[in-house]
Scaffold this motif. Structure first.
Motif, PDB file in Angstrom:
ATOM      1  N   ILE A 102       4.178   7.449  -2.327  1.00 25.66           N
ATOM      2  CA  ILE A 102       2.788   7.255  -2.753  1.00 25.66           C
ATOM      3  C   ILE A 102       2.135   6.306  -1.772  1.00 25.66           C
ATOM      4  O   ILE A 102       2.581   5.183  -1.558  1.00 25.66           O
ATOM      5  CB  ILE A 102       2.694   6.670  -4.174  1.00 25.66           C
ATOM      6  CG1 ILE A 102       3.436   7.560  -5.168  1.00 25.66           C
ATOM      7  CG2 ILE A 102       1.231   6.533  -4.587  1.00 25.66           C
ATOM      8  CD1 ILE A 102       3.428   7.020  -6.598  1.00 25.66           C
ATOM      9  N   LYS A 103       1.046   6.772  -1.143  1.00 26.69           N
ATOM     10  CA  LYS A 103       0.291   5.979  -0.187  1.00 26.69           C
ATOM     11  C   LYS A 103      -1.073   5.650  -0.780  1.00 26.69           C
ATOM     12  O   LYS A 103      -1.815   6.544  -1.193  1.00 26.69           O
ATOM     13  CB  LYS A 103       0.126   6.767   1.128  1.00 26.69           C
ATOM     14  CG  LYS A 103      -0.657   6.038   2.202  1.00 26.69           C
ATOM     15  CD  LYS A 103       0.153   4.975   2.880  1.00 26.69           C
ATOM     16  CE  LYS A 103      -0.592   4.391   4.073  1.00 26.69           C
ATOM     17  NZ  LYS A 103       0.179   3.327   4.754  1.00 26.69           N
ATOM     18  N   PHE A 104      -1.421   4.361  -0.834  1.00 25.93           N
ATOM     19  CA  PHE A 104      -2.692   3.921  -1.371  1.00 25.93           C
ATOM     20  C   PHE A 104      -3.671   3.615  -0.240  1.00 25.93           C
ATOM     21  O   PHE A 104      -3.272   3.159   0.827  1.00 25.93           O
ATOM     22  CB  PHE A 104      -2.502   2.659  -2.234  1.00 25.93           C
ATOM     23  CG  PHE A 104      -1.653   2.884  -3.446  1.00 25.93           C
ATOM     24  CD1 PHE A 104      -2.206   3.371  -4.615  1.00 25.93           C
ATOM     25  CD2 PHE A 104      -0.286   2.601  -3.411  1.00 25.93           C
ATOM     26  CE1 PHE A 104      -1.420   3.566  -5.749  1.00 25.93           C
ATOM     27  CE2 PHE A 104       0.505   2.804  -4.526  1.00 25.93           C
ATOM     28  CZ  PHE A 104      -0.060   3.289  -5.699  1.00 25.93           C
ATOM     29  N   ASN A 145       0.817  -1.217   0.000  1.00 25.63           N
ATOM     30  CA  ASN A 145       0.000   0.000   0.000  1.00 25.63           C
ATOM     31  C   ASN A 145       0.852   1.269   0.000  1.00 25.63           C
ATOM     32  O   ASN A 145       0.339   2.376   0.201  1.00 25.63           O
ATOM     33  CB  ASN A 145      -0.972   0.019   1.185  1.00 25.63           C
ATOM     34  CG  ASN A 145      -0.242   0.031   2.528  1.00 25.63           C
ATOM     35  OD1 ASN A 145       0.988   0.074   2.592  1.00 25.63           O
ATOM     36  ND2 ASN A 145      -1.013  -0.012   3.606  1.00 25.63           N
ATOM     37  N   GLN A 146       2.148   1.096  -0.221  1.00 26.61           N
ATOM     38  CA  GLN A 146       3.017   2.268  -0.237  1.00 26.61           C
ATOM     39  C   GLN A 146       4.206   2.035  -1.164  1.00 26.61           C
ATOM     40  O   GLN A 146       4.802   0.953  -1.173  1.00 26.61           O
ATOM     41  CB  GLN A 146       3.520   2.582   1.172  1.00 26.61           C
ATOM     42  CG  GLN A 146       4.279   3.892   1.273  1.00 26.61           C
ATOM     43  CD  GLN A 146       4.678   4.204   2.707  1.00 26.61           C
ATOM     44  OE1 GLN A 146       5.450   3.462   3.313  1.00 26.61           O
ATOM     45  NE2 GLN A 146       4.164   5.285   3.256  1.00 26.61           N
ATOM     46  N   GLY A 165      -0.976  -0.115  -7.218  1.00 22.48           N
ATOM     47  CA  GLY A 165      -2.186   0.620  -6.875  1.00 22.48           C
ATOM     48  C   GLY A 165      -3.475  -0.101  -7.200  1.00 22.48           C
ATOM     49  O   GLY A 165      -4.461  -0.011  -6.458  1.00 22.48           O
ATOM     50  N   ARG A 187      -6.716   1.872  -6.835  1.00 18.53           N
ATOM     51  CA  ARG A 187      -7.093   2.482  -5.559  1.00 18.53           C
ATOM     52  C   ARG A 187      -6.786   3.985  -5.540  1.00 18.53           C
ATOM     53  O   ARG A 187      -5.921   4.467  -6.266  1.00 18.53           O
ATOM     54  CB  ARG A 187      -6.333   1.811  -4.407  1.00 18.53           C
ATOM     55  CG  ARG A 187      -6.737   0.377  -4.148  1.00 18.53           C
ATOM     56  CD  ARG A 187      -5.912  -0.230  -3.020  1.00 18.53           C
ATOM     57  NE  ARG A 187      -4.524  -0.457  -3.418  1.00 18.53           N
ATOM     58  CZ  ARG A 187      -3.575  -0.892  -2.586  1.00 18.53           C
ATOM     59  NH1 ARG A 187      -3.873  -1.120  -1.306  1.00 18.53           N
ATOM     60  NH2 ARG A 187      -2.350  -1.102  -3.029  1.00 18.53           N
ATOM     61  N   PHE A 200      -5.180   7.354  -3.968  1.00 15.14           N
ATOM     62  CA  PHE A 200      -3.799   7.491  -3.499  1.00 15.14           C
ATOM     63  C   PHE A 200      -3.484   8.941  -3.182  1.00 15.14           C
ATOM     64  O   PHE A 200      -4.223   9.864  -3.561  1.00 15.14           O
ATOM     65  CB  PHE A 200      -2.837   6.990  -4.585  1.00 15.14           C
ATOM     66  CG  PHE A 200      -2.906   7.794  -5.854  1.00 15.14           C
ATOM     67  CD1 PHE A 200      -2.094   8.904  -6.049  1.00 15.14           C
ATOM     68  CD2 PHE A 200      -3.826   7.466  -6.845  1.00 15.14           C
ATOM     69  CE1 PHE A 200      -2.187   9.668  -7.203  1.00 15.14           C
ATOM     70  CE2 PHE A 200      -3.917   8.216  -8.009  1.00 15.14           C
ATOM     71  CZ  PHE A 200      -3.101   9.323  -8.189  1.00 15.14           C
ATOM     72  N   SER A 234      -3.254  14.084  -5.603  1.00 16.64           N
ATOM     73  CA  SER A 234      -4.171  12.947  -5.537  1.00 16.64           C
ATOM     74  C   SER A 234      -4.671  12.546  -6.924  1.00 16.64           C
ATOM     75  O   SER A 234      -5.548  11.682  -7.030  1.00 16.64           O
ATOM     76  CB  SER A 234      -5.360  13.271  -4.626  1.00 16.64           C
ATOM     77  OG  SER A 234      -6.013  14.453  -5.059  1.00 16.64           O
TER      78      SER A 234
END
Length: 277
Positions: A273-275, A166-167, A194, A197, A199, A209
Motif C-alpha cells: 500500500i502506497k500513500f 508512506n508505505q 494512512g 490520505r 492510496f 484505490s
C-alpha cells in the motif's frame, strides 16, 4: 458443561479427529466438543493462527481450545497450556497464537511436563486431551506444567512500515474457501499510517484505490442489473476480522474464478500500500 474445541490439520479422511473426540468422551462424558476446523493446510501455523483468532472469541469465557498443528514434541517445539483472554489454549509453542498474543497478553503460561507419564507418538490424543480434561474438571495449569514467561512469536505476521510512513508492505496471510485473499494488514494499521490520505494497493498486477466495508458496497445498485458490474468485479474490503481482504464479488473458483487465481496470489505473496505524500 465444559466446552472443548478442536482445530487441527487432520482432515476428514483419517481417524485422527474421531479418535481425539472419543478419548475426550472416555475421560469425561459431561463435556461438549466443538470442531472449529480440521481443514487447516498441513503444518500451516499462520493459517491456523488466523482461524483461531477469529473463532475463539465467539465461545464462552473458560472454553478450552486444543490446537493440533505441528504438535510433535521436539527440543524446539515444546507443548504449552495458556490462559489468554479468559480462554485456555493447548498447543505447541510454535507461534500459533501470535495473532492473539500480539494484541492480548497471556495471563498465565505453562510448559507442559507430564510427558514422562505418557507413552505416545500422538500427542494431541495422549497429552493435549489429558490436559484439556484436567482443566475441564477445574484443575490448575501449575499441576500439568511449569510456569514460563512468554511464548514464541512470529514476527512475519506484522507488516513492514517504511520510515517515511508512506508505505505498508504486507503479505497474504490466508486464502478463504471462496478464494478471497486476506492480507496481514489490519484496518488499525492502515488508518494509523494512512491518516486519510489517498492510496493505491498493489498485489502483482491487481491494483485498488478504494477499500469497502462490505462486498455489496462495491456494487452500484442504482444501475439496472444488466448494466452494473457484479460477478467478477474485483474489490478490496475491510473484512469482518478487521483485515484488508482482496476479493472478487460473489466469487466462485469453479466459474468466475477467485481473487487468488485471477490475481495470481498465493500465501506469503507481497501486498503493498502506497500513500500519497
Amino acid at each position: 458443561m465444559a466446552i472443548i474445541t478442536l482445530t487441527t490439520d487432520f482432515g476428514e479422511k483419517d481417524h485422527f479427529a474421531g479418535a481425539v473426540k472419543g478419548t475426550i468422551y472416555s475421560e469425561m462424558d459431561d463435556v461438549r466438543i466443538v470442531d472449529i476446523s480440521h481443514s487447516i493446510s498441513p503444518f500451516h501455523i499462520t493459517e491456523a493462527s488466523y482461524i483461531i483468532k477469529n473463532a475463539y472469541k465467539c465461545f464462552p469465557k473458560g472454553s478450552i481450545h486444543i490446537i493440533g498443528i505441528d504438535s510433535e514434541l521436539t527440543p524446539e517445539n515444546k507443548h504449552v497450556a495458556i490462559l489468554l483472554d479468559d480462554h485456555y489454549f493447548i498447543c505447541a509453542n510454535n507461534g500459533i497464537l501470535s495473532l492473539i498474543a500480539s494484541e492480548i497478553k497471556p495471563e498465565k503460561i505453562v510448559e507442559i511436563n507430564i510427558h514422562n507419564t505418557v507413552e505416545t507418538n500422538f500427542p494431541v490424543l495422549d497429552v493435549f486431551v489429558r490436559v484439556a480434561c484436567h482443566i475441564a474438571r477445574g484443575g490448575t495449569l501449575e499441576v500439568i506444567g511449569k510456569s514460563i514467561e512468554s511464548i514464541k512469536y512470529l514476527k512475519e505476521i506484522e507488516p513492514y512500515i517504511n520510515s517515511e510512513k508512506n508505505q505498508i508492505i504486507g503479505h497474504v496471510l490466508y486464502i478463504d474457501n471462496y478464494g478471497n485473499v486476506v492480507t496481514n494488514i489490519t484496518r488499525k494499521i492502515f488508518e494509523n499510517v494512512g491518516k486519510g490520505r489517498k492510496f493505491k494497493i498493489t498485489a502483482r498486477t491487481a491494483k485498488f484505490s478504494n477499500i469497502y466495508n462490505t462486498y455489496s458496497d462495491a456494487i452500484d445498485f442504482k444501475q439496472d442489473k444488466d448494466k452494473r458490474e457484479e460477478d467478477g468485479k474485483k474489490l478490496a474490503i475491510f473484512n469482518s476480522a478487521g483485515y484488508i481482504e482482496l476479493a472478487i464479488y460473489k466469487s466462485n473458483p469453479s466459474t468466475v474464478g477467485s481473487a487468488s487465481t485471477l490475481f495470481g496470489l498465493e500465501l506469503r505473496d507481497t501486498v503493498t500500500i502506497k500513500f500519497e505524500s
